[in-house]
Design a protein around this motif. Structure first.
Motif, PDB file in Angstrom:
ATOM      1  N   HIS A 133     109.088  16.344  78.473  1.00 44.04           N
ATOM      2  CA  HIS A 133     108.191  16.632  77.369  1.00 44.04           C
ATOM      3  C   HIS A 133     108.843  17.657  76.440  1.00 44.04           C
ATOM      4  O   HIS A 133     109.801  18.337  76.803  1.00 44.04           O
ATOM      5  N   VAL A 134     108.272  17.746  75.257  1.00 46.39           N
ATOM      6  CA  VAL A 134     108.785  18.679  74.263  1.00 46.39           C
ATOM      7  C   VAL A 134     108.383  20.101  74.678  1.00 46.39           C
ATOM      8  O   VAL A 134     107.247  20.347  75.096  1.00 46.39           O
ATOM      9  N   CYS A 135     109.347  21.021  74.590  1.00 50.83           N
ATOM     10  CA  CYS A 135     109.118  22.410  75.033  1.00 50.83           C
ATOM     11  C   CYS A 135     108.040  23.075  74.184  1.00 50.83           C
ATOM     12  O   CYS A 135     108.012  22.921  72.951  1.00 50.83           O
ATOM     13  N   LYS A 136     107.182  23.802  74.864  1.00 47.27           N
ATOM     14  CA  LYS A 136     106.175  24.621  74.202  1.00 47.27           C
ATOM     15  C   LYS A 136     106.753  26.018  73.941  1.00 47.27           C
ATOM     16  O   LYS A 136     107.758  26.420  74.530  1.00 47.27           O
ATOM     17  N   GLU A 137     106.082  26.780  73.074  1.00 48.63           N
ATOM     18  CA  GLU A 137     106.574  28.115  72.745  1.00 48.63           C
ATOM     19  C   GLU A 137     106.575  29.039  73.971  1.00 48.63           C
ATOM     20  O   GLU A 137     107.390  29.965  74.052  1.00 48.63           O
ATOM     21  N   ALA A 152     117.262  29.278  70.726  1.00 54.86           N
ATOM     22  CA  ALA A 152     116.146  29.203  71.671  1.00 54.86           C
ATOM     23  C   ALA A 152     116.705  28.922  73.056  1.00 54.86           C
ATOM     24  O   ALA A 152     117.521  28.001  73.235  1.00 54.86           O
ATOM     25  N   VAL A 153     116.274  29.676  74.027  1.00 60.89           N
ATOM     26  CA  VAL A 153     116.752  29.548  75.405  1.00 60.89           C
ATOM     27  C   VAL A 153     115.545  29.292  76.290  1.00 60.89           C
ATOM     28  O   VAL A 153     114.575  30.079  76.286  1.00 60.89           O
ATOM     29  N   PRO A 154     115.512  28.169  77.046  1.00 59.00           N
ATOM     30  CA  PRO A 154     114.357  27.894  77.925  1.00 59.00           C
ATOM     31  C   PRO A 154     114.298  28.895  79.072  1.00 59.00           C
ATOM     32  O   PRO A 154     115.326  29.380  79.543  1.00 59.00           O
ATOM     33  N   GLY A 158     113.725  19.290  73.389  1.00 55.70           N
ATOM     34  CA  GLY A 158     113.267  19.469  72.018  1.00 55.70           C
ATOM     35  C   GLY A 158     113.163  20.916  71.603  1.00 55.70           C
ATOM     36  O   GLY A 158     112.167  21.315  70.986  1.00 55.70           O
ATOM     37  N   LEU A 159     114.172  21.733  71.931  1.00 57.03           N
ATOM     38  CA  LEU A 159     114.178  23.140  71.540  1.00 57.03           C
ATOM     39  C   LEU A 159     114.421  23.258  70.039  1.00 57.03           C
ATOM     40  O   LEU A 159     115.096  22.407  69.438  1.00 57.03           O
ATOM     41  N   ALA A 169     120.262  19.010  75.851  1.00 56.47           N
ATOM     42  CA  ALA A 169     119.117  18.152  76.152  1.00 56.47           C
ATOM     43  C   ALA A 169     119.542  16.902  76.903  1.00 56.47           C
ATOM     44  O   ALA A 169     118.865  16.446  77.838  1.00 56.47           O
ATOM     45  N   ALA A 170     120.658  16.324  76.508  1.00 62.83           N
ATOM     46  CA  ALA A 170     121.133  15.121  77.196  1.00 62.83           C
ATOM     47  C   ALA A 170     121.485  15.422  78.637  1.00 62.83           C
ATOM     48  O   ALA A 170     121.171  14.655  79.552  1.00 62.83           O
TER      49      ALA A 170
END
Length: 924
Positions: A27-31, A51-53, A61-62, A14-15
């Motif tokens: 923003h915080v990741c959605k599902e 969790a992998v984007p 925020g995963l 995230a950093a």
């Protein structure tokens, strides 16, 4: 500690994403923006869910990593793994899954992960220049399945998979032609085949066959390999493979939608079902939609097609069973499935049915009963189709099956249609009866196979088939057929043994007139005989060639177990009153009704194509081996001494292995080229078989080739008299042992017409035995009083064995110098003797001449009264030659002759003198 490490990893990701956006707040990741995956399994068999984007750097925020299921965990077929809850859930309607596997059922192109490689048998390493010659010989995707090559290259379809647990691989296949060698095997990490017992696939008989093999955990490489070989330029049918499924690969987190033309009505399906006829579906369908009345669809269709107007090619005719009045009705029926429309303009109408005709008679061996149905005659009787009659005494019925009237299909025959598209049986009749023949009906399409099968439970030959006999004939089937074709139609005749194999033995292409074909059965087992007719190998819409048909007029099978008889034959009566056939090698004497063996020098020839059984003389150069129970003609060169040898000459194709350590060569079905010997002669023609000498390089003019003529019992349509073989045996002492065998250069397969095969056998064993005419003496000069005589072979040497060269001979002799000295000495002595004789006779002659001269002078003086001389002697010092006067000059011959005159007692010669007065002559 492990959870902390994963948390630190997520924070660092995230950093990094935050710094990558140049300080922009994420923003915080959605599902919907990420998905779950499992990490690789560690040595303890555990893993983590992370969790992998979908696109890194778009959100933050995963969810934190959590411990996942065990590596051996899997879902059942029809379920998928819900990664959020880490639980198995059933697939929704219109989708399917294999649980822990994958399936390949769409072959519009070769799926990802598959590789197709072609190699040549002539290549040493399988790669290089030989691969370029086989570039187009790979497996070809054709929609629902993938097809193999049909040439002599080796085509391999490969797929590598890593299994998390033990699993299986399964697939469906069509393997119709034994002219292709088809193998499936699996190799592990050490490149070792793991399923040796099932690698060689068996030919299929009824559509698609299912095959499954267990797989081990770890890496597995799957191989589908084919190698075709053409026999007499016939192109074999390809191998087809579809629905490849592999289990044990890993979990599946989603279900796959059904492909168009299929559907899954219930949740939790492991496969999709094809849509029935006249319905269609799209991708992921839960049901199939019906077509409009003016359109139709084949099973498994993704869309409907408009119905064409009906034509006379969309219906066929058949006959009903005989009724109580002995009549049958002519019936017209639409071909199934019916795809045409009668309501369209210019559409053909179905002709009216119901026309009555007399039923054809019963087949031989059958007779009509009160119900007009044909029933087989009881044992011990025979029939020509009109009524059953008992066999006379001393005879027995000849059992068999003979069909030549076709009012109904016999109970031991069945017919169906095999789809030419997906090779599935349609459950409709492919052949219809028509009184005096049976013919192929109209199929769903022109490339369907019209199948007719006759099953025979076994055979009862009149005599036991012995292992040491030349012919292994148990029975034979003969049928008369006809092909009426406007395109390149094909008729296949196939033979199956105990329902395990279905091997094509003969194929006819294009139109064929009415003709007969015979196949010899050499194994007593349950046999199936199949006829398959295909109008065209190409699939097109509609029926265009239904007027192209194959007709079978008659089928005759001999020696059928539990068969019927159409006639009786004479046999040797037994004491019990029953009849027994003659023993092998014996013939029935119709005058006495007893069996007698064939005379010496003959053999029993009972091939149906050669007429009734009779004793025939053996051919030239052969003899009758009367020591056997069934005499046959043999020769002293090629006589088989092993029981496993059933023919003199046979042909087989060997496919060499590409990995000798893992497999051996594969042999095709052997074909007999010579079951019996006809004769051995130096003539180029025997019994209708010709061996042209120009096929091979010329031999020695003084020693002709010895030709062995053979004929096979296999009677095929192209070879009405059976296949034949001519082997030229040529002498060459420089090739000991078996020698070499070669074929004509212009006929590399050994035959130029497929019926007669030619071979040249060059060996020292083909030379005559050596004798005195094969060598000559060489006499040396006389050296040191010794003369040597040496014997050498005449060149070229055309003999072997027999009489060997005589040893060198030595004898004393006189040299030329000795005889020269003897000649000179003898000549010198003869010359001296001749000189002495000449001198002696010369002196003697001088004295005689002198005396004669004196007498002449005295006689002259007396006549003239002159005084006679006082002395006739020559005085000392006188030369008589100076005073001689010759009255007559004599030759040398006369002088010598005068020496033979009479001599006086005193030693002087007497010379008769005649006086001048004519008085009596005086002798001096």
């Amino acid at each position: 500690m492990a959870g902390a490490r994963w948390a630190l990893l997520a924070l660092s990701v995230a950093a990094a994403a935050g710094t990558g956006r140049a300080g922009e707040r994420l923003h915080v990741c959605k599902e919907s923006e990420y998905h779950y995956e499992y990490t690789a399994c560690d040595s303890a068999g555990s893993r983590w869910r992370v969790a992998v984007p979908h696109a890194p750097g778009l959100c933050t925020g995963l969810p934190d990593p959590v411990r996942g299921t065990e590596c051996s965990f899997s879902c059942r077929a029809g379920e998928f793994l819900d990664m959020k809850a880490q639980r198995c859930r059933p697939c929704a309607e219109g989708t399917y899954s294999l649980g822990t596997g994958v399936r390949f059922d769409e072959w519009d192109e070769v799926p990802h992960g598959f590789a197709s490689v072609a190699t040549s048998l002539d290549s040493d390493d399988g790669f290089g220049d030989a691969v370029e010659n086989c570039t187009g010989s790979t497996w070809v995707p054709l929609g629902d399945y993938v097809a193999s090559n049909t040439d002599e290259c080796t085509a391999t379809l490969m797929y590598a998979v890593n299994l998390k647990q033990s699993g299986t691989v399964s697939f469906e296949y069509i393997y119709p032609d034994s002219s292709i060698v088809f193998e499936f095997f699996v190799q592990n990490d050490q490149c070792q085949a793991t399923v040796e017992e099932s690698r060689w696939m068996r030919t299929t008989e009824k559509g698609w066959e299912f095959h499954s093999v267990e797989l081990s955990r770890g890496n597995n490489v799957l191989f589908w390999r084919t190698t075709a070989f053409s026999v007499w330029s016939k192109v074999p049918k390809p191998v087809l493979v579809r629905n490849i499924g592999i289990t044990g690969v890993a979990y599946t987190s989603e279900c796959f939608p059904c492909k168009p033309g299929t559907f899954a009505a219930a949740a939790g399906s492991s496969s999709c079902q094809p849509c029935p006829a006249n319905t269609f579906s799209g991708k992921g369908a839960t049901s199939c939609q019906p077509c409009d009345p003016d359109s139709y669809a084949e099973p498994g269709s993704a869309s409907c097609k408009p119905r064409p107007p009906c034509t006379d090619k969309d219906y066929f005719y058949t006959h009903t069973a005989c009724d109580a009045h002995g009549e049958t009705q002519l019936m017209f029926k639409w071909a199934e499935p019916k795809v045409c429309s009668e309501e369209l303009p210019q559409a053909a109408k179905l002709p009216p049915s119901g026309g009555r005709t007399r039923c054809p008679p019963c087949n031989p061996g059958f007779a009509a009963t009160n119900g007009s149905a044909c029933q087989p005659c009881p044992l011990g009787s025979y029939s020509n189709g009109s009524g059953c009659l008992s066999c006379p005494a001393g005879t027995e019925p000849v059992l068999g099956l003979e069909y030549k009237w076709w009012n109904v299909l016999p109970p031991n025959m069945e017919t169906t249609v095999l789809s030419g598209i997906n090779f599935e049986y349609k459950g409709i009749a492919g052949w219809e009866v028509a009184g005096d023949y049976i013919y192929t009906a109209a199929g769903a399409s022109d490339n369907d196979f019209m199948i007719l099968t006759l099953v025979v439970p076994g055979f009862s030959p009149p005599s036991p088939v012995l292992e040491d006999t030349e012919s292994k004939e148990v029975a034979r089937i003969t049928f008369v057929f006809e092909m009426i074709c406007s395109v390149n139609c094909e008729l296949y005749f196939m033979v199956g043994i105990n329902s395990h194999t279905n091997t094509p033995v003969e194929t006819w292409t294009g139109p064929r007139g009415k003709q007969s074909y015979t196949y010899v059965v050499e194994k007593n087992a349950t046999m199936s005989f199949t006829w398959a007719f295909q109008r065209t190998p190409y699939h097109e819409e509609g029926r265009r060639y239904t007027s192209d048909v194959a007709k079978l007029y008659s089928i005759n099978v001999t020696n059928v177990l539990g068969g019927v008889a159409s006639f009786c034959r004479r046999c040797a009566p037994e004491t019990s009153g029953s009849c027994a056939p003659c023993p092998p090698g014996n013939i029935m004497d119709h005058g006495s009704g007893t069996c007698r063996p064939c005379p010496p020098g003959t053999y029993l020839r009972g091939h149906p194509s050669e007429g009734p059984p009779a004793c025939h003389p053996c051919g030239p150069g052969t003899y009758s081996n009367q020591g056997r129970k069934a005499a046959a003609c043999s020769d002293n060169v090629t006589e088989a001494r092993l029981r496993v040898v059933t023919g003199y000459v046979c042909q087989a194709t060997l496919v060499p292995p590409d990995r000798p350590r893992h497999q051996g060569p594969v042999s095709s079905q052997p074909v007999s080229l010579g079951d019996r010997i006809l004769g051995v002669t130096t003539s180029s023609t025997l019994d209708g078989i010709t061996s042209p000498p120009e096929l091979f390089p010329p031999g020695h003019p003084d020693l002709p080739d010895i030709i062995f003529f053979y004929r096979s019992n296999d009677v095929t349509q192209p070879c009405g008299a059976g296949r034949a073989t001519a082997i030229r045996l040529r002498c060459d002492p420089l090739r000991p042992g078996p020698g070499t065998l070669s074929v004509p250069s212009k006929c590399p397969e050994g035959t130029c017409d497929g019926c007669t095969f030619h071979f040249l056998w060059v060996t020292g064993e083909g030379c005559p035995r050596c004798s005195s005419s094969h060598y000559r003496p060489i006499v040396s000069a006389c050296l040191g009083g010794i003369q040597r005589t040496t014997y050498v072979w005449r060149e070229p040497r055309l003999c072997q064995g027999g009489q060997s060269l005589p040893p060198q001979k030595v004898r004393p002799c006189r040299s030329a110098e000795f005889w020269l000295k003897v000649g000179i000495s003898a000549g010198t002595g003869a010359a001296a003797l001749l000189a002495a004789l000449a001198m002696y006779f010369w002196k003697k002659n001088q004295k005689l001449e002198y005396k004669y001269s004196k007498l002449v002078m005295n006689a002259a003086a007396k006549e003239s009264d002159l005084p006679a001389p006082d002395s006739c002697a020559i005085m000392e010092g006188e030369d008589a030659e100076d005073d001689l006067v010759f009255a007559t000059k004599k030759s040398l011959f006369g002088k010598i002759k005068s020496l033979t005159s009479k001599r006086m007692p005193d030693g002087f010669d007497s010379v008769p003198l005649k006086t001048s007065s004519g008085g009596t002559a005086m002798e001096l």
